[in-house]
Scaffold this motif. Structure first.
Motif, PDB file in Angstrom:
ATOM      1  N   VAL A  71     -14.657 -14.232  15.998  1.00 56.78           N
ATOM      2  CA  VAL A  71     -14.812 -13.569  14.693  1.00 56.78           C
ATOM      3  C   VAL A  71     -13.457 -13.614  14.008  1.00 56.78           C
ATOM      4  O   VAL A  71     -12.491 -13.018  14.489  1.00 56.78           O
ATOM      5  N   HIS A  72     -13.406 -14.331  12.905  1.00 57.76           N
ATOM      6  CA  HIS A  72     -12.135 -14.533  12.201  1.00 57.76           C
ATOM      7  C   HIS A  72     -12.025 -13.539  11.044  1.00 57.76           C
ATOM      8  O   HIS A  72     -12.511 -13.778   9.940  1.00 57.76           O
ATOM      9  N   ALA A  73     -11.389 -12.404  11.347  1.00 58.44           N
ATOM     10  CA  ALA A  73     -11.215 -11.344  10.352  1.00 58.44           C
ATOM     11  C   ALA A  73      -9.781 -11.253   9.857  1.00 58.44           C
ATOM     12  O   ALA A  73      -9.469 -10.412   9.007  1.00 58.44           O
ATOM     13  N   ALA A  74      -8.901 -12.107  10.371  1.00 58.73           N
ATOM     14  CA  ALA A  74      -7.503 -12.080   9.936  1.00 58.73           C
ATOM     15  C   ALA A  74      -7.378 -12.583   8.509  1.00 58.73           C
ATOM     16  O   ALA A  74      -8.093 -13.504   8.096  1.00 58.73           O
ATOM     17  N   GLY A  75      -6.465 -12.005   7.771  1.00 66.23           N
ATOM     18  CA  GLY A  75      -6.228 -12.439   6.399  1.00 66.23           C
ATOM     19  C   GLY A  75      -5.468 -11.379   5.631  1.00 66.23           C
ATOM     20  O   GLY A  75      -5.163 -10.302   6.160  1.00 66.23           O
ATOM     21  N   VAL A  76      -5.153 -11.694   4.389  1.00 65.72           N
ATOM     22  CA  VAL A  76      -4.448 -10.744   3.526  1.00 65.72           C
ATOM     23  C   VAL A  76      -5.223 -10.559   2.233  1.00 65.72           C
ATOM     24  O   VAL A  76      -5.876 -11.485   1.737  1.00 65.72           O
ATOM     25  N   THR A  77      -5.168  -9.362   1.684  1.00 69.49           N
ATOM     26  CA  THR A  77      -5.795  -9.068   0.389  1.00 69.49           C
ATOM     27  C   THR A  77      -4.755  -8.855  -0.700  1.00 69.49           C
ATOM     28  O   THR A  77      -5.094  -8.860  -1.883  1.00 69.49           O
ATOM     29  N   LYS A  78      -3.483  -8.658  -0.297  1.00 68.59           N
ATOM     30  CA  LYS A  78      -2.402  -8.476  -1.263  1.00 68.59           C
ATOM     31  C   LYS A  78      -1.185  -9.249  -0.783  1.00 68.59           C
ATOM     32  O   LYS A  78      -0.866  -9.232   0.409  1.00 68.59           O
ATOM     33  N   CYS A  79      -0.502  -9.918  -1.708  1.00 70.84           N
ATOM     34  CA  CYS A  79       0.719 -10.662  -1.381  1.00 70.84           C
ATOM     35  C   CYS A  79       1.698 -10.552  -2.536  1.00 70.84           C
ATOM     36  O   CYS A  79       1.288 -10.477  -3.707  1.00 70.84           O
ATOM     37  N   ILE A  80       2.974 -10.568  -2.220  1.00 70.18           N
ATOM     38  CA  ILE A  80       3.989 -10.636  -3.268  1.00 70.18           C
ATOM     39  C   ILE A  80       4.012 -12.044  -3.858  1.00 70.18           C
ATOM     40  O   ILE A  80       4.017 -12.224  -5.078  1.00 70.18           O
ATOM     41  N   ASP A  81       4.019 -13.042  -2.996  1.00 67.58           N
ATOM     42  CA  ASP A  81       4.007 -14.438  -3.415  1.00 67.58           C
ATOM     43  C   ASP A  81       2.569 -14.944  -3.382  1.00 67.58           C
ATOM     44  O   ASP A  81       1.945 -14.986  -2.310  1.00 67.58           O
ATOM     45  N   PRO A  82       1.982 -15.331  -4.524  1.00 69.68           N
ATOM     46  CA  PRO A  82       0.582 -15.790  -4.554  1.00 69.68           C
ATOM     47  C   PRO A  82       0.306 -16.952  -3.611  1.00 69.68           C
ATOM     48  O   PRO A  82      -0.823 -17.109  -3.134  1.00 69.68           O
ATOM     49  N   HIS A  83       1.325 -17.777  -3.318  1.00 63.42           N
ATOM     50  CA  HIS A  83       1.121 -18.905  -2.416  1.00 63.42           C
ATOM     51  C   HIS A  83       0.800 -18.456  -0.991  1.00 63.42           C
ATOM     52  O   HIS A  83       0.224 -19.219  -0.212  1.00 63.42           O
ATOM     53  N   ASP A  84       1.163 -17.216  -0.661  1.00 62.40           N
ATOM     54  CA  ASP A  84       0.890 -16.716   0.682  1.00 62.40           C
ATOM     55  C   ASP A  84      -0.600 -16.524   0.932  1.00 62.40           C
ATOM     56  O   ASP A  84      -1.053 -16.550   2.082  1.00 62.40           O
ATOM     57  N   PHE A  85      -1.366 -16.307  -0.135  1.00 64.60           N
ATOM     58  CA  PHE A  85      -2.814 -16.205   0.053  1.00 64.60           C
ATOM     59  C   PHE A  85      -3.363 -17.482   0.684  1.00 64.60           C
ATOM     60  O   PHE A  85      -4.127 -17.441   1.640  1.00 64.60           O
ATOM     61  N   ARG A  86      -2.946 -18.630   0.140  1.00 64.54           N
ATOM     62  CA  ARG A  86      -3.451 -19.894   0.680  1.00 64.54           C
ATOM     63  C   ARG A  86      -2.896 -20.158   2.074  1.00 64.54           C
ATOM     64  O   ARG A  86      -3.625 -20.594   2.972  1.00 64.54           O
ATOM     65  N   ARG A  87      -1.632 -19.866   2.263  1.00 64.03           N
ATOM     66  CA  ARG A  87      -1.011 -20.114   3.568  1.00 64.03           C
ATOM     67  C   ARG A  87      -1.702 -19.311   4.663  1.00 64.03           C
ATOM     68  O   ARG A  87      -1.965 -19.829   5.763  1.00 64.03           O
TER      69      ARG A  87
END
Length: 337
Positions: A71-87
């Motif tokens: 079950v892949h629940a890891a991730g972010v909903t907020k980032c300072i750098d928008p590129h971190d969402f994709r990373r």
């Protein structure tokens, strides 16, 4: 049955771990070295450190393990750098799947926690209609785009990967998830406790919610019954107005006096601009950021959960009234409020 849960120390992930243990599963919690284990205190939990940023290292960390379910629940909903969402959200998913494939992991099911946000602001003409799986996604946030790209990666996998079978992924797309331990909706409760409630926009807004334990219910139904490649929306099956959530919080807090402020959308745009700026200057993520602007201005959050009901047997157990009661009760008992 052996299950691996990524993002196990997070809000949703920690509840998935608890349910896996309740079911007597051999439960492995994927964490980072810096992850808090506050809600992972059960001695039956096996911990595994995974680096989702590096596919090669990740492959070595998983080598020697065989999981029935991931079950892949890891991730972010907020980032300072928008590129971190994709990373993190997109590339992290890609690395995990590629590592599982490289190891020929004999999975029964890979459940990916995506989001209703992959669709963005669609069907915005009144009367609003439910967003359906046949609609074309148009994400309007960096978060939504990163989740959609991860879904598209899964969709693009070759049909024959594991012993002539397709990679057994199932995608869940919950709407706004709330419940104990959640911090974003908590900010609304905290604001109301301090006698203010802030809303934006004057056009009707239809909102949907799903209690965290109903998301967990869907995760295990997807493990049992989900067909590879299927995607399911999750909500509690109801539609609410923008003030309903705050009304319920006010009630659970004992009806304190509360100043209700409603501002035009352009005010939100100014606030989130400076919120983003402050985040970049201080290195601290602001809850009022550019993505939040697009989320709050979106008017239609209706979604069609009938496929989840029909194919998985999903049936929401917590409507907003009960869910908010339990959530605020937890906030009080744990000295958040």
């Amino acid at each position: 049955m052996k299950i691996l849960i990524t993002g196990a120390s997070g809000f949703i992930g920690s509840f998935i771990v608890e349910e896996a243990l309740r079911r007597g599963m051999d439960t492995w919690a994927a964490v980072r070295r810096s992850s808090s284990k506050k809600y992972l205190a059960d001695e039956r939990i096996h911990f595994i450190e995974l680096n989702l940023d590096d596919e090669q290292e990740l492959t070595e960390q998983l080598r020697g393990h065989e999981f029935d379910y991931v079950v892949h629940a890891a991730g972010v909903t907020k980032c300072i750098d928008p590129h971190d969402f994709r990373r993190i959200n997109t590339e992290g998913t890609q690395h995990l799947v590629q590592a599982l494939l490289a190891l020929h992991m004999p999975l029964r099911k890979f459940v990916y926690l995506s989001s209703l946000s992959v669709f963005g602001a669609i069907r915005e003409q009144q009367p609003y209609e439910e967003i359906r799986e046949t609609d074309t996604p148009h994400p309007n946030t960096a978060y939504g785009r990163s989740k959609l790209e991860a879904e598209q990666f899964l969709d693009a996998l070759p049909l024959s990967l594991q012993d002539g079978k397709p990679f057994p992924y199932v995608v869940l797309r919950p709407t706004g998830v709330y419940g104990p331990r959640e911090r974003d909706y908590f900010l609304m409760a905290k604001s109301i406790r301090q006698h203010s409630d802030f809303a934006v926009g004057y056009k009707r807004q239809d909102i949907t919610f799903v209690y965290v334990k109903d998301v967990v219910q869907a995760v295990f139904l997807a493990c049992e019954k989900g067909q590879p490649g299927r995607k399911y929306f999750l909500s509690d099956g109801q539609v609410y107005q923008s003030t309903t959530f705050s009304d319920l919080i006010i009630r659970e807090l004992g009806s304190p006096w509360c100043l209700r402020l409603r501002a035009p959308i352009w005010v939100l745009r100014v606030v989130t601009f400076f919120g983003d700026l402050a985040g970049r200057l201080t290195g601290k993520i602001s809850a009022l950021n550019n993505d939040k602007y697009h989320i709050l201005r979106q008017r239609n959050w209706r979604c069609d959960i009938e496929p989840a009901r029909r194919e998985l047997g999903y049936e929401p157990r917590y409507l907003l009234d009960e869910g908010v009661r339990l959530t605020v009760k937890w906030y009080k008992e744990n000295n958040w409020l």
